[in-house]
Enzyme design. Structure first.
Site, mmCIF file in Angstrom:
data_model
loop_
_atom_site.group_PDB
_atom_site.id
_atom_site.type_symbol
_atom_site.label_atom_id
_atom_site.label_comp_id
_atom_site.label_asym_id
_atom_site.label_seq_id
_atom_site.Cartn_x
_atom_site.Cartn_y
_atom_site.Cartn_z
ATOM 1 N N GLU A 124 0.988 -1.336 -0.235
ATOM 2 C CA GLU A 124 -0.034 -0.136 0.002
ATOM 3 C C GLU A 124 0.994 1.326 -0.046
ATOM 4 O O GLU A 124 2.093 1.319 0.409
ATOM 5 C CB GLU A 124 -0.973 -0.072 1.082
ATOM 6 C CG GLU A 124 -0.115 0.173 2.595
ATOM 7 C CD GLU A 124 -0.791 -0.194 3.869
ATOM 8 O OE1 GLU A 124 -1.828 -0.838 3.698
ATOM 9 O OE2 GLU A 124 -0.499 0.343 4.812
ATOM 10 N N LYS A 126 2.592 4.593 1.172
ATOM 11 C CA LYS A 126 3.005 5.163 2.370
ATOM 12 C C LYS A 126 2.921 6.621 2.480
ATOM 13 O O LYS A 126 3.389 7.247 1.877
ATOM 14 C CB LYS A 126 4.646 4.715 2.682
ATOM 15 C CG LYS A 126 5.046 5.188 4.124
ATOM 16 C CD LYS A 126 6.456 4.916 4.198
ATOM 17 C CE LYS A 126 6.942 5.113 5.794
ATOM 18 N NZ LYS A 126 6.752 6.530 6.142
ATOM 19 N N ASP A 128 2.582 10.131 3.628
ATOM 20 C CA ASP A 128 3.434 11.313 4.323
ATOM 21 C C ASP A 128 2.568 12.128 5.311
ATOM 22 O O ASP A 128 2.242 13.191 4.965
ATOM 23 C CB ASP A 128 4.333 11.798 3.300
ATOM 24 C CG ASP A 128 5.521 12.389 3.868
ATOM 25 O OD1 ASP A 128 5.748 11.986 5.078
ATOM 26 O OD2 ASP A 128 6.253 13.103 3.355
ATOM 27 N N ARG A 147 1.653 9.205 17.533
ATOM 28 C CA ARG A 147 2.275 8.120 17.654
ATOM 29 C C ARG A 147 3.536 8.728 18.972
ATOM 30 O O ARG A 147 3.793 8.056 19.804
ATOM 31 C CB ARG A 147 3.028 7.730 16.472
ATOM 32 C CG ARG A 147 4.295 6.846 16.875
ATOM 33 C CD ARG A 147 4.662 6.131 15.831
ATOM 34 N NE ARG A 147 5.407 6.897 14.668
ATOM 35 C CZ ARG A 147 5.301 6.550 13.388
ATOM 36 N NH1 ARG A 147 5.017 5.217 13.236
ATOM 37 N NH2 ARG A 147 5.869 7.048 12.352
ATOM 38 N N TYR A 234 -5.142 1.731 8.328
ATOM 39 C CA TYR A 234 -4.202 0.766 7.675
ATOM 40 C C TYR A 234 -3.832 -0.017 8.523
ATOM 41 O O TYR A 234 -2.993 -1.087 8.265
ATOM 42 C CB TYR A 234 -3.071 1.497 6.817
ATOM 43 C CG TYR A 234 -2.118 2.238 7.583
ATOM 44 C CD1 TYR A 234 -1.266 1.940 8.496
ATOM 45 C CD2 TYR A 234 -2.146 3.622 7.468
ATOM 46 C CE1 TYR A 234 -0.540 2.719 9.323
ATOM 47 C CE2 TYR A 234 -1.073 4.704 8.134
ATOM 48 C CZ TYR A 234 -0.796 4.093 8.949
ATOM 49 O OH TYR A 234 0.121 5.060 9.645
ATOM 50 N N LYS A 322 11.148 3.065 0.375
ATOM 51 C CA LYS A 322 11.153 4.445 0.204
ATOM 52 C C LYS A 322 11.491 4.837 -1.326
ATOM 53 O O LYS A 322 12.227 4.188 -1.887
ATOM 54 C CB LYS A 322 11.974 5.288 0.930
ATOM 55 C CG LYS A 322 11.832 4.964 2.454
ATOM 56 C CD LYS A 322 10.448 5.675 3.015
ATOM 57 C CE LYS A 322 10.728 6.244 4.449
ATOM 58 N NZ LYS A 322 11.294 7.254 5.056
ATOM 59 N N CYS A 427 49.937 20.900 -11.122
ATOM 60 C CA CYS A 427 48.770 21.626 -10.722
ATOM 61 C C CYS A 427 48.407 22.940 -11.723
ATOM 62 O O CYS A 427 49.081 23.563 -12.196
ATOM 63 C CB CYS A 427 49.398 22.601 -9.370
ATOM 64 S SG CYS A 427 48.344 23.960 -8.874
ATOM 65 N N CYS A 430 50.098 26.569 -10.586
ATOM 66 C CA CYS A 430 51.605 26.727 -10.460
ATOM 67 C C CYS A 430 52.457 25.797 -11.124
ATOM 68 O O CYS A 430 53.682 25.817 -11.215
ATOM 69 C CB CYS A 430 52.046 26.814 -8.830
ATOM 70 S SG CYS A 430 51.768 24.949 -8.182
ATOM 71 N N CYS A 445 48.250 19.769 -4.804
ATOM 72 C CA CYS A 445 49.365 20.335 -5.329
ATOM 73 C C CYS A 445 50.431 20.376 -4.198
ATOM 74 O O CYS A 445 50.163 20.332 -3.210
ATOM 75 C CB CYS A 445 48.920 21.898 -5.564
ATOM 76 S SG CYS A 445 50.493 22.824 -5.722
ATOM 77 N N CYS A 451 52.305 27.841 -4.021
ATOM 78 C CA CYS A 451 51.496 27.822 -5.189
ATOM 79 C C CYS A 451 50.416 28.973 -4.841
ATOM 80 O O CYS A 451 49.742 29.074 -3.904
ATOM 81 C CB CYS A 451 50.665 26.400 -4.780
ATOM 82 S SG CYS A 451 49.034 26.343 -5.946
HETATM 83 ZN ZN LIG Z 1 49.874 24.628 -7.305
#
Ligand SMILES: [Zn+2]
Length: 701
Positions: A124, A126, A128, A147, A234, A322, A427, A430, A445, A451
């Site tokens: 069935e 679910k 929400d 609940r 339910y 779900k 890199c 650099c 790097c 750098c």
């Molecule tokens: Zn670098």
């Protein structure tokens, strides 16, 4: 995920459980009690699953307040409470077909049936909404209760009486019948309710579930009366006689008693039948007229349900399948690499903008090169091993407020000339070589000091809002001043006035006034708290939390720097002291050691410090606490509460928690495995107590 967890050290697992407990508790309260969720449902389910997984690997670390067993939140104030005569449990979750197949296998195993045996199930949608239990005695509605935490719920009888689909009287010869189901609001009613909320200048509801929950839990039932709530039955709780032999018959009986039951409820004899029904319901999801978040499957035969019974928190005979998180397909235009302040090369997907769950998404994180290649951090396969390329059609996934991620790639739409994305060996900033250390998924790097990208990111971090927070010195100015070669490390910010005042005045966009303001706000920040300074240094693995821990422990910069001079000696008291700080892990400790072992890095830090006036960390002493001004040390394993919780209690009562025992220590609390610290306390004649005595002392039990 499982492999990762298996590799957790005990303390990592413990810390993770503590973190998850807090998160789940907060999320639970926000969701169930305040009707104002802070994370998405799928994110919540994931956290809960993670929590359970860790508990499975480390059963001895399971917390007393474990959130795996709780369903919902403790009832809110304002309603009187009613204890359920039979616990009102939530269901275990399945996220895919495999989970479902495993569920079927578990059911048969528990019943001692052969695997080929076919069990009948009822499926069935679910709903929400908000679960509600209605108690009828001799056909009359006696009370309605939410609940709550599964044991005790809120008495919302008067509000429930205003809901049209909840009959006040049922034709029945049942002495007692508890009918359980879901209170919900239809999409149409939700939209008009939110419109009214806005007209009245009130906050609109985040979703229809929250609208339903907020409406049912109104203290004024006049308000509830005007809210368009509905109820689907339910399930049932206490019943003085059976509703039927099967789940399906029982639901039909509830329907004949005058309750609405879901028309999409279906009986099937195989897992494949369940999967088909799931797909059908998922297709109808958007046209069904009310929110559903999955499909529930229950063993049909009620005598089998009885034999299957319950685990601590869920029935063994039911599972909720779900729906996945919000998804959308789009085109990946380009993969950019961003270089962080620790040199990490972070790939970012630039996407053709697409709406995912109501939000326009144009970027998604790609984590690292393994992730792009289709591997997780343990080398396991993700996305069926499909790699991600520029020009791909990708499925974007968004859960809560987190950065969008890519969940799938449509390889069939890939053009033939497309190429795998290779991380650069050099890199992009650099041109130095990039390295990937063992056990690190991240490529960095290697040019830590020079750098340009790294230096700029470090400087940006230094002036950022949570760090030095210098007015008028934002990311743009940092880039400018770096480009002029005025600033290449934090200390030079404080030399700007001395060295470049005239140059700055001559730059476009700068006038006497703005330069003066900048100089003033820089000078203002020469006075800085010890904690902020630590965070601003940008030491790897040292975040705000860690900075706070270090500041509270060392109290002054001078204590801290003296200790850091010694930690490279792993035999030293300084090292012991550092790693005994609750919350300081190996990664941070090693990172501090590396930082202060590097002459160049150390020199940078000292140049900065020489320009500053560092405030000592305040000892915040609760003057009226039981332990005001006392120094406490915890050692060994605490079994009834986490270290974090124990520390929290101690600090709440005014104590200062230290990592090591000295003549100044007032009290040692020890658990199993306590070693040298306990011995030292004995030698020094310091009072030592065990955990039970500690708990008595703080009065939590
Ligand atoms: Zn670098």
């Amino acid at each position: 995920m499982q492999n990762e967890i298996a590799n957790y050290s005990k303390s990592e697992a413990k810390r993770e459980l503590a973190r998850l407990s807090l998160l789940l508790k907060r999320a639970n309260q926000a969701y169930h009690r305040d009707d104002d969720p802070i994370i998405s449902d799928s994110e919540f389910d994931k956290l809960k699953a993670l929590n359970q997984e860790i508990e499975k690997h480390f059963p001895e670390l399971k917390r007393r307040d474990s959130q795996s067993q709780t369903v919902g939140a403790k009832p809110a104030r304002g309603f009187s409470k009613i204890k359920h005569s039979i616990r009102m449990l939530s269901l275990a979750n399945a996220f895919d077909e495999n989970d479902l197949i495993e569920f079927d296998i578990r059911v048969k195993k528990h019943l001692g049936l052969p695997e080929v045996h076919q069990i009948s199930y009822v499926a069935e949608p679910k709903i929400d909404g908000l679960s509600l239990s209605l108690r009828y005695e001799k056909g009359r509605l006696i009370y309605a209760v939410t609940r709550g935490d599964g044991e005790i719920g809120e008495d919302v009888t008067e509000n429930a009486r205003t809901i049209k689909s909840i009959p006040e009287m049922i034709e029945s010869d049942y002495d007692v019948l508890e009918v359980r189901g879901e209170v919900y609001i239809s999409h149409e009613d939700f939209l008009s309710l939110n419109k009214k909320q806005e007209e009245k200048g009130e906050k609109p509801f985040a979703n229809s579930r929250n609208a339903a929950a907020g409406s049912l839990r109104q203290l004024d039932n006049e308000i509830t009366k005007h809210r368009p709530l509905k109820f689907f039955a339910y399930a049932w709780g206490e019943a003085s006689k059976a509703l039927g032999q099967t789940q399906f018959a029982a639901i039909a009986k509830l329907n004949s008693l005058g309750f609405e039951t879901n028309p999409l409820t279906k009986k099937t004899n195989s897992i494949m039948g369940l999967i088909d029904h799931y797909k059908l319901i998922e297709q109808k999801r958007n046209s069904i007229g009310y929110d559903i978040d999955g499909v529930v499957y229950k063993v049909d035969d009620l005598s089998l349900q009885l034999r299957l019974g319950f685990t601590t928190s869920t029935p063994r005979w039911a599972i909720a399948h779900k729906f996945p998180a919000e998804l959308a397909w789009t085109f990946l235009k380009k993969i950019d690499l961003q270089i962080g302040r620790t040199g990490a090369l972070s790939p970012v997907a630039r996407l053709e903008p697409v709406t995912v769950g109501g939000v326009v998404v144009s970027n998604a994180t790609l984590h690292n090169e393994d992730y792009i290649a289709g591997l997780d951090s343990n080398g396991g396969i993700i996305r069926d091993g499909k790699d991600i390329r520029e020009g791909d059609w990708v499925q974007v996934y968004r859960a809560g407020d987190v950065i969008p991620k890519i969940s799938d790639v449509d390889v069939s739409k890939r053009i033939q000339v497309s190429q795998t994305f290779n991380f650069p060996i050099n890199c992009p900033s650099c041109n130095s070589s990039t390295v990937r250390e063992e056990n690190d998924a991240v490529r960095r790097c290697s040019n830590f000091f020079d750098c340009p990208a790294q230096v700029i990111e470090k400087l940006k971090h230094f002036v950022s809002r949570r760090a030095f927070d210098i007015d008028g010195l934002g990311e743009k100015q940092i880039e400018q001043f770096f480009h002029y070669k005025w600033i290449s490390e934090p200390s030079e910010i404080f030399e700007l006035e001395e060295n470049y005042l005239q140059d700055l005045l001559e730059k476009d966009g700068w006038g006497v006034r703005s330069v003066e303001n900048l100089v003033n706000s820089i000078n203002e920040k020469r006075l800085i708290s010890f904690e902020k300074l630590l965070f601003s240094l940008g030491i790897r693995h040292l975040g705000e939390g860690g900075s706070r821990l270090l500041a509270r422990h060392y109290l002054t910069w001078s204590n801290f720097s003296k200790a850091m001079e010694n930690i490279s000696n792993l035999e030293s008291d300084s090292w012991d002291d550092l790693i005994s700080i609750d919350g300081v892990g190996d990664m941070l400790a090693n990172s501090l050691m590396n930082t202060f072992n590097s002459e160049r890095q150390k020199a940078q830090i000292y140049r900065l410090v020489s320009k500053l006036n560092i405030e000592d960390q305040e000892h915040r002493i609760e003057s009226d606490g039981k332990f005001s001004g006392k120094k406490l040390v915890f050692t060994g394993t605490l079994e009834k509460m986490s270290r974090g919780e124990a520390k929290m209690h101690a600090e709440r009562l005014g104590a200062q928690v230290a990592g090591s025992v000295s003549a100044k220590t007032d009290l040692v609390i020890f658990g199993p495995g306590a070693g040298s610290k306990l011995k030292k306390a004995e030698v020094l004649g310091i009072r030592a107590i065990d955990e039970d005595e500690w708990i008595k002392l703080i009065g939590t039990e």
